[in-house]
Design a protein around this motif. Structure first.
Motif, short mmCIF file in Angstrom:
data_model
loop_
_atom_site.label_atom_id
_atom_site.label_comp_id
_atom_site.label_asym_id
_atom_site.label_seq_id
_atom_site.Cartn_x
_atom_site.Cartn_y
_atom_site.Cartn_z
N VAL A 193 1.01 -1.03 0.17
CA VAL A 193 -0.26 -0.02 -0.22
C VAL A 193 0.96 1.28 0.17
O VAL A 193 0.34 2.22 0.34
CB VAL A 193 -1.04 0.16 1.04
CG1 VAL A 193 -2.06 -1.29 1.12
CG2 VAL A 193 -0.20 -0.04 2.72
N GLY A 194 2.09 1.09 -0.10
CA GLY A 194 3.12 2.17 -0.19
C GLY A 194 3.55 2.94 0.79
O GLY A 194 4.04 3.91 0.58
N LEU A 195 3.52 2.17 1.97
CA LEU A 195 4.14 2.88 3.28
C LEU A 195 5.75 2.75 2.80
O LEU A 195 6.25 2.07 2.13
CB LEU A 195 3.82 2.15 4.57
CG LEU A 195 2.26 2.20 4.88
CD1 LEU A 195 2.06 1.66 6.36
CD2 LEU A 195 1.95 3.67 5.02
N ASP A 196 6.42 3.79 3.82
CA ASP A 196 7.96 3.88 3.28
C ASP A 196 8.78 2.97 4.02
O ASP A 196 9.91 2.87 3.79
CB ASP A 196 8.26 5.25 3.35
CG ASP A 196 7.29 6.45 2.78
OD1 ASP A 196 7.49 6.33 1.35
OD2 ASP A 196 6.44 6.93 3.29
N TYR A 197 8.25 2.58 5.21
CA TYR A 197 9.29 2.16 6.43
C TYR A 197 8.56 1.17 7.06
O TYR A 197 7.40 1.31 7.77
CB TYR A 197 9.92 3.38 7.31
CG TYR A 197 10.31 3.37 8.54
CD1 TYR A 197 11.76 3.06 8.65
CD2 TYR A 197 9.53 3.00 9.61
CE1 TYR A 197 12.34 2.87 9.84
CE2 TYR A 197 10.00 2.75 10.95
CZ TYR A 197 11.40 2.56 10.85
OH TYR A 197 12.06 2.25 12.19
N PHE A 198 9.53 0.32 7.50
CA PHE A 198 8.99 -1.00 8.72
C PHE A 198 10.10 -0.97 9.67
O PHE A 198 11.20 -1.53 9.02
CB PHE A 198 8.33 -2.22 8.05
CG PHE A 198 7.25 -2.68 9.03
CD1 PHE A 198 6.20 -2.78 8.64
CD2 PHE A 198 7.69 -3.41 10.18
CE1 PHE A 198 4.99 -3.44 9.55
CE2 PHE A 198 6.79 -3.62 10.96
CZ PHE A 198 5.23 -3.78 10.67
N GLY A 199 10.01 -0.94 10.90
CA GLY A 199 11.00 -1.05 11.88
C GLY A 199 10.59 -2.25 12.62
O GLY A 199 9.43 -2.36 12.94
N VAL A 200 11.51 -3.13 13.10
CA VAL A 200 11.25 -4.15 14.40
C VAL A 200 12.21 -3.73 15.64
O VAL A 200 13.55 -3.57 15.22
CB VAL A 200 11.24 -5.47 13.66
CG1 VAL A 200 11.06 -6.50 14.84
CG2 VAL A 200 10.30 -5.72 12.73
N GLY A 201 11.63 -3.76 16.70
CA GLY A 201 12.21 -3.47 17.94
C GLY A 201 13.29 -4.77 18.24
O GLY A 201 13.77 -5.64 17.57
N GLU A 202 13.99 -4.40 19.45
CA GLU A 202 14.59 -5.66 20.21
C GLU A 202 14.43 -5.67 21.50
O GLU A 202 14.65 -4.80 22.33
CB GLU A 202 16.20 -5.33 19.87
CG GLU A 202 16.88 -6.36 20.71
CD GLU A 202 18.56 -6.16 20.50
OE1 GLU A 202 19.08 -5.46 19.59
OE2 GLU A 202 19.31 -6.65 21.27
N HIS A 203 13.87 -6.63 21.91
CA HIS A 203 13.60 -7.07 23.32
C HIS A 203 14.21 -8.68 23.63
O HIS A 203 14.33 -9.41 22.77
CB HIS A 203 11.99 -6.95 23.55
CG HIS A 203 11.32 -5.63 23.22
ND1 HIS A 203 11.22 -5.33 21.91
CD2 HIS A 203 11.42 -4.52 23.92
CE1 HIS A 203 10.89 -4.09 21.89
NE2 HIS A 203 10.90 -3.49 23.35
N HIS A 204 14.27 -8.74 24.90
CA HIS A 204 14.77 -10.33 25.44
C HIS A 204 13.72 -10.56 26.50
O HIS A 204 14.13 -10.51 27.70
CB HIS A 204 15.98 -9.97 25.94
CG HIS A 204 16.94 -9.49 24.77
ND1 HIS A 204 17.63 -10.41 23.85
CD2 HIS A 204 17.51 -8.28 24.32
CE1 HIS A 204 18.30 -9.81 23.04
NE2 HIS A 204 18.33 -8.28 23.30
N ARG A 205 12.50 -10.61 26.21
CA ARG A 205 11.53 -10.89 26.98
C ARG A 205 10.19 -11.81 26.41
O ARG A 205 9.90 -11.54 25.11
CB ARG A 205 10.86 -9.95 27.57
CG ARG A 205 10.46 -8.58 27.04
CD ARG A 205 9.85 -7.45 27.66
NE ARG A 205 10.54 -6.92 28.71
CZ ARG A 205 10.29 -6.63 29.87
NH1 ARG A 205 8.98 -6.37 30.08
NH2 ARG A 205 10.90 -6.16 31.08
N GLU A 206 9.37 -12.44 27.26
CA GLU A 206 8.63 -13.45 26.68
C GLU A 206 7.45 -12.76 25.71
O GLU A 206 7.23 -13.37 24.51
CB GLU A 206 7.98 -13.83 27.93
CG GLU A 206 7.10 -15.17 27.34
CD GLU A 206 6.58 -15.83 28.79
OE1 GLU A 206 6.72 -15.43 29.77
OE2 GLU A 206 5.93 -17.02 28.60
N GLU A 207 7.11 -11.57 26.06
CA GLU A 207 5.71 -10.99 25.05
C GLU A 207 6.31 -10.49 23.79
O GLU A 207 5.52 -10.21 23.16
CB GLU A 207 5.35 -9.59 25.84
CG GLU A 207 5.23 -9.90 27.16
CD GLU A 207 6.22 -9.25 28.20
OE1 GLU A 207 7.49 -10.11 28.38
OE2 GLU A 207 6.41 -8.09 28.76
#
Lengths: 340, 340
Positions: free
Chosen positions: A40-54
């Protein structure tokens, strides 16, 4: 203005027996959302960094690489890489590889991290929080600049004329600095001339203007071009066709999630009235129907002296995959065209 | 018997200006080959780990994750992960994520590595070569067994009841031990009851039988089921429709590559006669037309007391992408059916 989404790869595990299957499904659905965001033309996708169950994002570059194979144009970034607890050599190698795999769409957003789980896991001392970040950022930038690196520091073995491969497709992988409200972080980013991603997860966005000005001033003073001192805004957000529906979809999960996080961090519990105060014209939440949200983004941009990217955190309200897909569709087809 | 391919993501860079574009193309073509290997029914694809200019695989899990998104059934593995110079926590997180992304197709092959570039890059001492591997393998296995880990060692900060997420889709991600000719490595793998991947890159394959027997004996003595003590064979290989063509395609690049590597390692230069001696019925090379190669695999399997997987290293002979694609097609359509 670039429009995008940040995710923490959230998962809700209902029982130990179902953990594997539910984790698999959550990752699949996340990849479907990234694919749709691209379509749909969005410019950006970011993924975080966590070290936990959720959250399933402890090795986020692996998720981004799978997404790269399913997308064409969207830029793919960490958001953030907890650089303080990582090895800049490995981080560079991973994102250079992602850059090759994605045809030049990789970015790195580094930050000190708002959760502290990475510190005990990788054997670091929270007392070194700032020094770790500063030193490792210095090394990461050196590796970006030069294939062969000579470097000495306090927290990582020295490098003597060591080459770091592979080299990326982009001449320079963009390295953004993710900041919360710490003034010194804004100044550091400015001095280094690195683009700045400001996380405003509550309160009123315009209050960050003095900090953003500090960033720009520090940057110009250090000799960087004002045009290169890009500012992005990261906030909680969600779009539905109907304004009231957006709020009713969002609030219950938001209240649960932030009350839970608040227990760890000493925040007061979420109340409906505090929530609603952030829905107003100056409030941080990017929540409503497409035209309301677009207007609010433009207002925030003006309040901060012009932003070049805005990213929505939609994973903190326990929204269903179907709700998120619908929101992404609206962001691409209705919000984005209004941002110019 | 499972049939597969190992790659080092080799690249030939002709000039500094063309490095980025040529690297991008090499990665693209590798991903095309993995996709084809999956389509024609090969069982396995492994990507190595090197930290040098000729190979793009320093962060191989990123390549494997992109491949996961483009494939359906093929198993995806490191081959090998240089565990001695890495952090088992990160390695587990990466491959658990790959496992989720690929729907349960991830494997890890750990080894001490035959190149030593990782040691100076990550600040390790070659004198600790064996101790590093042993200790880190111990931690990796503990993390596979338990979500929460308490562990102390010499080369990595201790863990006190630290959880490691995400957990994979497979109950246990397979962890293979990649070995060369060191007897102690065979015994260690047996004692631990881990599957064994034997690299035979030259000489006569049957000579490894005593070592493989040591592995099986050590395993049975340690109480492991003989069926679980799987043996795989990794050798240089290449298939063409015509036997003579296979050899002529393979030899020139092989001679160049192994003469070059030999300079670093003190091997004698490659000669045509030494090369040809390894083409014979007992020689290590899996080189020829499909029926010859299938026969040879079955002969090697018998010589080693039965193997469950064979993997071809085809990246060491500077073969073109087109030649490799043709070879993969033949492996799937003609060699594999003959292996039963």
């Amino acid at each position: 203005m670039e429009l995008g989404i940040d995710s923490f790869a959230a998962v809700t595990v209902t029982s130990e027996e179902r953990r594997a299957v539910e984790s698999r499904q959550a990752i699949n659905e996340l990849l479907d959302r990234i694919e749709l965001a691209d379509k749909v033309g969005l410019d950006y996708f970011g993924v975080g960094e966590h070290h936990r169950e959720e959250y399933l994002d402890s090795a986020q570059v692996v998720i981004l690489a799978a997404a790269a194979a399913r997308t064409q144009k969207i830029r793919l970034s960490s958001a953030v890489t907890v650089l303080s607890a990582d090895d800049p050599v490995r981080v560079f190698q991973e994102y250079a590889t992602l850059d090759l795999v994605s045809g030049g769409r990789a970015e790195i957003e580094v930050g000190r991290g708002s959760f502290i789980d990475a510190f005990p896991l990788f054997g670091y001392d929270l007392n070194d929080y700032n020094e770790l970040f500063e030193e490792k950022l210095d090394l990461l930038l050196k590796i970006r600049e030069n294939t062969r690196v000579t470097w000495e520091g306090q927290f990582r073995p020295a490098l003597y004329d060591q080459p770091v491969y592979p080299r990326p497709l982009q001449k320079k992988i963009p390295i953004w600095i993710g900041v919360g409200g710490t003034p010194a972080s804004f100044v550091r980013a400015g001095k280094l001339g690195l683009p700045l991603m400001v996380a405003v997860i509550g309160g009123e966005t315009h209050r960050f203007r003095p900090l953003v000005d500090m960033y720009r001033e520090a940057g110009v003073k250090a000799g960087h071009d004002l045009d290169s001192l890009k500012v992005g805004l990261h906030s909680l957000g969600y779009v539905a066709r109907d304004s009231k529906q957006a709020i009713e979809d969002f609030y219950p999960g938001y209240a649960r999630a932030f009350t839970r996080i608040g227990l760890e961090r000493g925040w007061p519990p979420v109340t409906r009235s505090r929530f609603e105060s952030q829905l107003g014209p100056r409030g941080a939440f990017l929540l409503g129907n497409p035209s309301e949200v677009a207007e609010k983004i433009l207002r925030h941009s003006e309040a901060l002296g012009g932003i070049s990217r805005v990213t929505f955190q939609m994973d903190s309200a326990e929204l269903s995959h179907e709700q998120l897909m619908e929101a992404i569709e609206l962001m691409g087809t209705e919000v984005k065209p209004l941002l110019g």
